[in-house]
Enzyme design. Structure first.
Site, PDB file in Angstrom:
ATOM      1  CB  VAL A 199     -14.245  20.121   5.198  1.00 57.01           C
ATOM      2  CG1 VAL A 199     -13.047  19.661   4.956  1.00 57.01           C
ATOM      3  CG2 VAL A 199     -15.395  19.728   4.042  1.00 57.01           C
ATOM      4  N   GLY A 200     -13.096  19.334   8.256  1.00 57.17           N
ATOM      5  CA  GLY A 200     -11.867  19.260   9.241  1.00 57.17           C
ATOM      6  C   GLY A 200     -12.434  19.747  10.467  1.00 57.17           C
ATOM      7  CB  ALA A 201     -15.414  20.334  12.105  1.00 54.89           C
ATOM      8  N   GLY A 202     -13.838  17.211  12.759  1.00 58.06           N
ATOM      9  CA  GLY A 202     -13.800  16.211  13.496  1.00 58.06           C
ATOM     10  C   GLY A 202     -15.348  15.437  13.129  1.00 58.06           C
ATOM     11  CG  ASP A 236     -13.351   8.964  11.707  1.00 57.79           C
ATOM     12  OD1 ASP A 236     -13.532   8.798  12.811  1.00 57.79           O
ATOM     13  OD2 ASP A 236     -13.041  10.040  11.387  1.00 57.79           O
ATOM     14  N   GLY A 283     -15.895  13.472  10.600  1.00 57.41           N
ATOM     15  CA  GLY A 283     -15.898  12.430   9.737  1.00 57.41           C
ATOM     16  C   GLY A 283     -16.147  12.837   8.272  1.00 57.41           C
ATOM     17  CB  SER A 284     -16.055  15.588   6.121  1.00 58.06           C
ATOM     18  OG  SER A 284     -14.642  16.013   6.448  1.00 58.06           O
ATOM     19  CB  ALA A 287     -14.846   8.579   7.474  1.00 59.06           C
TER      20      ALA A 287
HETATM   21  O1  PMV Z   1     -10.764  14.297  15.361  1.00 63.88           O
HETATM   22  P1  PMV Z   1     -11.371  13.016  14.779  1.00 63.88           P
HETATM   23  O2  PMV Z   1     -12.644  12.808  14.545  1.00 63.88           O
HETATM   24  O3  PMV Z   1     -10.342  12.424  13.515  1.00 63.88           O
HETATM   25  O4  PMV Z   1     -10.995  11.909  15.698  1.00 63.88           O
HETATM   26  C1  PMV Z   1      -9.643  11.519  16.375  1.00 63.88           C
HETATM   27  C2  PMV Z   1      -9.800  10.295  17.346  1.00 63.88           C
HETATM   28  C3  PMV Z   1      -8.713  10.041  17.867  1.00 63.88           C
HETATM   29  O5  PMV Z   1      -9.135   9.071  19.040  1.00 63.88           O
HETATM   30  C4  PMV Z   1      -8.084  11.232  18.800  1.00 63.88           C
HETATM   31  C5  PMV Z   1      -7.550   9.636  16.994  1.00 63.88           C
HETATM   32  C6  PMV Z   1      -8.017   8.061  16.380  1.00 63.88           C
HETATM   33  O6  PMV Z   1      -7.411   7.924  15.493  1.00 63.88           O
HETATM   34  O7  PMV Z   1      -8.969   7.312  16.872  1.00 63.88           O
END
Ligand code: PMV
Length: 299
Positions: free
Chosen positions: A82-85, A132, A87-88, A90
Site C-alpha cells: 500500500v502506498g508504493a505506486g 490506475d 495501484g493498490s 485502484a
Molecule cells: O505514484 P502513482 O502510481 O500514483 O503514479 C503517479 C503518476 C503520475 O503521472 C505522477 C501522476 C498521474 O496522475 O498520472
C-alpha cells in the site's frame, strides 16, 4: 469474491499529466474483495497494512454512485504494497465494484466497472488521471492519453506476445504523489523551456516504446526504460535509493530499469525476462537492503 490487478507505469509518468501518452501494465499481484453479507452499517475487514477508514470512504462513494442503499460487510485482502505506486487503491476500487455487482446481481461490462471505480479513485487521489483504475479494470498493457480539455481520455490496449517477468524494487519509503506532481508543476513554471524539452523527449520515448512492446523487442524496450529514467532524474523526481536500485538491476543484467509512478520514494521496475534473470536481479535488490517483488507485466 472478486479481484483486480495492481499496476506499474512502464513509460510516461509525470509527462502524462501534461497530455503526453503513458504506457502502464497490470501486474500479477491482486486485491481481493468479498461481500460477506449486509448489516446496519458498512463494515470492512482488511489486512493490517490497509487504512480501513480510507477504504470505507472509497466504498461509500462507489456505493452511492451505484445507487446501492443497503449497507454491506466486506473483506479485503491484498498482495500489493500500500502506498508504493502499485495501484493498490485502484485495484481495491475495481475489485469492490465487481464484488458489489456480483452480490447484488448486477451485470456489468468492464467499461461500467471502470467508471464506478473512478469514483472511488477520486476519493483517494483528488484529481487522478484515471490510468490506475483503467489498467486495474482492463488488465494487460494500456496506452493512455489524458484529454487535457476534460473530455474522454484515449485508452488503447497494447497486445504483447506473452507476459514478461519484472522485478519491482521498493525503497521502503512512500512517495507523496500529490506533492511531487506539484513540485514538477512549479519547476515547469520556473523553467518552461527546459521542462518543455524534457516532456517532448519523454513523448518520443513513449512512442518508440509502443512500437518496441508491440514488436516484443524486449532489449529495445529495456533501453527505452533506462532512457526514460534519465529524463525522470532530470525532472527531479528520482532519489538516491531509486538510483541505487536501478544501477544494481542493470549491473545484474536487467534489460532496463526506471522508477515507476510518482517517484520521491516508492518503487523501481526492472525488465527481467526469464525466471533466472528475474531471480538474479531480485537478489541484487535484496542485498542492497530493499524489498524485491517478482511479478509479470502484460497479465
Ligand atoms: O505514484 P502513482 O502510481 O500514483 O503514479 C503517479 C503518476 C503520475 O503521472 C505522477 C501522476 C498521474 O496522475 O498520472
Amino acid at each position: 469474491m472478486a479481484a483486480a490487478f495492481g499496476k506499474t507505469i512502464l513509460f510516461g509518468e509525470h509527462a502524462v499529466v501534461y497530455g503526453v501518452p503513458a504506457i502502464a501494465s497490470a501486474i500479477g499481484l491482486k486485491t481481493e474483495v468479498k461481500v460477506t453479507g449486509t448489516g446496519k452499517e458498512l463494515k470492512i475487514r482488511a489486512g493490517k497494512e490497509s487504512n480501513i477508514e480510507a477504504l470505507k470512504e472509497i466504498t461509500l462513494a462507489i456505493m452511492d454512485k451505484m445507487e446501492l442503499k443497503e449497507n454491506v460487510e466486506l473483506e479485503e485482502k491484498t498482495e500489493l504494497i500500500v502506498g508504493a505506486g502499485m495501484g493498490s487503491s485502484a485495484s481495491y476500487c475495481v475489485a469492490t465494484v465487481r464484488a458489489l455487482a456480483e452480490y447484488f446481481g448486477k451485470k456489468m461490462g468492464e467499461k461500467e466497472v471502470n467508471n464506478y471505480a473512478y469514483e472511488g479513485e477520486k476519493i483517494s487521489h483528488g484529481n487522478p488521471s484515471g490510468i490506475d483504475n483503467t489498467v486495474a479494470a482492463y488488465g494487460g498493457i494500456v496506452w493512455f492519453r489524458r484529454n487535457l480539455g476534460g473530455g474522454k481520455n484515449t485508452v488503447e490496449r497494447l497486445k504483447i506476445r506473452q507476459p514478461v517477468e519484472v522485478v519491482l524494487g521498493h525503497c521502503g519509503k512512500t512517495g507523496n504523489t500529490k506533492k511531487i506532481v506539484q513540485k514538477v508543476k512549479e519547476k515547469k513554471e520556473k523553467e518552461p523551456e527546459r521542462l518543455g524539452k524534457l516532456l517532448r523527449e519523454i513523448e518520443g520515448i513513449v512512442f518508440e516504446a509502443k512500437k518496441a512492446l508491440e514488436g516484443f523487442e524486449l532489449k529495445k524496450t529495456g533501453k527505452l526504460m533506462t532512457k526514460n529514467q534519465e529524463k525522470l532524474r532530470e525532472l527531479g523526481v528520482s532519489t538516491n535509493a531509486l538510483e541505487k536500485m536501478c544501477d544494481t538491476a542493470l549491473s545484474r543484467g536487467a534489460l532496463g530499469a526506471k522508477l515507476t509512478g510518482a517517484g520521491g520514494g516508492g518503487c523501481i521496475i526492472a525488465l527481467t525476462p526469464g525466471k533466472i534473470l528475474q531471480e538474479n536481479v531480485a537478489q541484487g535488490i535484496t542485498d542492497l537492503g530493499f524489498k524485491a517483488i517478482k511479478t509479470r507485466i502484460g497479465v
